[in-house]
Design a protein around this motif. Structure first.
Motif, PDB file in Angstrom:
ATOM      1  N   SER A   1       1.396  -0.778  -0.007  1.00  0.00           N
ATOM      2  CA  SER A   1      -0.084   0.295   0.043  1.00  0.00           C
ATOM      3  C   SER A   1       0.737   0.778  -0.014  1.00  0.00           C
ATOM      4  O   SER A   1       1.820   1.436   0.513  1.00  0.00           O
ATOM      5  CB  SER A   1      -0.943   0.179   1.099  1.00  0.00           C
ATOM      6  N   LEU A   2       0.469   2.457  -0.428  1.00  0.00           N
ATOM      7  CA  LEU A   2       0.822   3.785  -0.654  1.00  0.00           C
ATOM      8  C   LEU A   2      -0.028   4.981   0.129  1.00  0.00           C
ATOM      9  O   LEU A   2      -1.045   5.257  -0.467  1.00  0.00           O
ATOM     10  CB  LEU A   2       1.185   4.234  -2.042  1.00  0.00           C
TER      11      LEU A   2
ATOM     12  N   MET B   1      -3.630   9.104   3.508  1.00  0.00           N
ATOM     13  CA  MET B   1      -4.859   8.958   2.721  1.00  0.00           C
ATOM     14  C   MET B   1      -4.337   8.314   1.727  1.00  0.00           C
ATOM     15  O   MET B   1      -2.939   8.196   0.738  1.00  0.00           O
ATOM     16  CB  MET B   1      -5.386  10.381   1.918  1.00  0.00           C
ATOM     17  N   PRO B   2      -4.890   6.945   1.108  1.00  0.00           N
ATOM     18  CA  PRO B   2      -4.287   5.959  -0.189  1.00  0.00           C
ATOM     19  C   PRO B   2      -4.106   7.076  -1.106  1.00  0.00           C
ATOM     20  O   PRO B   2      -4.818   7.499  -1.546  1.00  0.00           O
ATOM     21  CB  PRO B   2      -5.610   4.846  -0.464  1.00  0.00           C
ATOM     22  N   ARG B   3      -3.468   6.541  -1.994  1.00  0.00           N
ATOM     23  CA  ARG B   3      -3.323   6.738  -3.310  1.00  0.00           C
ATOM     24  C   ARG B   3      -2.976   5.451  -4.365  1.00  0.00           C
ATOM     25  O   ARG B   3      -2.048   4.664  -3.614  1.00  0.00           O
ATOM     26  CB  ARG B   3      -1.146   7.258  -3.177  1.00  0.00           C
ATOM     27  N   PRO B   4      -3.087   6.246  -5.648  1.00  0.00           N
ATOM     28  CA  PRO B   4      -2.667   4.528  -6.299  1.00  0.00           C
ATOM     29  C   PRO B   4      -1.740   4.453  -6.740  1.00  0.00           C
ATOM     30  O   PRO B   4      -0.538   5.371  -6.391  1.00  0.00           O
ATOM     31  CB  PRO B   4      -3.299   5.036  -7.737  1.00  0.00           C
ATOM     32  N   ALA B   5      -0.426   3.302  -6.487  1.00  0.00           N
ATOM     33  CA  ALA B   5       0.549   3.675  -6.823  1.00  0.00           C
ATOM     34  C   ALA B   5       1.312   3.069  -8.777  1.00  0.00           C
ATOM     35  O   ALA B   5       0.409   2.923  -8.820  1.00  0.00           O
ATOM     36  CB  ALA B   5       1.300   1.689  -6.188  1.00  0.00           C
ATOM     37  N   ARG B   6       2.596   3.710  -8.229  1.00  0.00           N
ATOM     38  CA  ARG B   6       2.703   3.798 -10.032  1.00  0.00           C
ATOM     39  C   ARG B   6       4.119   3.586  -9.950  1.00  0.00           C
ATOM     40  O   ARG B   6       5.389   4.207  -9.214  1.00  0.00           O
ATOM     41  CB  ARG B   6       2.368   4.770 -10.626  1.00  0.00           C
ATOM     42  N   LEU B   7       4.555   1.821 -10.295  1.00  0.00           N
ATOM     43  CA  LEU B   7       6.060   1.915 -10.468  1.00  0.00           C
ATOM     44  C   LEU B   7       6.692   2.138 -11.618  1.00  0.00           C
ATOM     45  O   LEU B   7       5.759   1.670 -12.759  1.00  0.00           O
ATOM     46  CB  LEU B   7       5.688   0.166  -9.989  1.00  0.00           C
TER      47      LEU B   7
ATOM     48  N   GLU C   1       3.904   7.167   3.436  1.00  0.00           N
ATOM     49  CA  GLU C   1       4.399   5.419   4.324  1.00  0.00           C
ATOM     50  C   GLU C   1       4.461   4.650   3.449  1.00  0.00           C
ATOM     51  O   GLU C   1       2.745   4.898   2.159  1.00  0.00           O
ATOM     52  CB  GLU C   1       2.791   5.575   5.060  1.00  0.00           C
ATOM     53  N   ILE C   2       4.834   3.796   3.091  1.00  0.00           N
ATOM     54  CA  ILE C   2       5.078   2.826   2.180  1.00  0.00           C
ATOM     55  C   ILE C   2       4.911   1.613   2.959  1.00  0.00           C
ATOM     56  O   ILE C   2       5.711   1.025   3.668  1.00  0.00           O
ATOM     57  CB  ILE C   2       5.816   3.378   1.500  1.00  0.00           C
TER      58      ILE C   2
END
Length: 87
Positions: free
Chosen positions: A30-31, A36-42, A59-60
């Protein structure tokens, strides 16, 4: 299976995208930015986090396929560029 949480406090004077290189073979769980949750972009093994101007807490949460060993050391993380005001 190792579960870890990395917390980074950063302050930026302008909007930016921070790149945080995650340990090899880790899986992002999660990120959150400022709680607040954020969509992750790798991209190319690095997590890209878009930040607005101001102070932020990133927070990762991730998992890695390793367990406790006799001698334990935390995994390595790296920012994508030199930085100040990061703890």
């Amino acid at each position: 299976m190792e579960q870890a949480t990395l917390i980074v406090r950063a302050r930026t004077s302008r909007g930016t995208t921070e790149r945080i290189r995650l340990p090899a073979q880790s899986t992002l769980s999660s990120l959150k930015v400022d709680g607040m949750p954020r969509p992750a972009r790798l991209a190319k093994g690095a997590l890209e986090v878009a930040l607005d101007p101001g102070a932020h807490t990133i927070e990762i949460a991730l998992q890695a396929p390793r367990g406790m060993e006799l001698a334990y050391a935390s995994s390595s993380y790296a920012l994508g560029r030199p930085a100040v005001n990061v703890t």
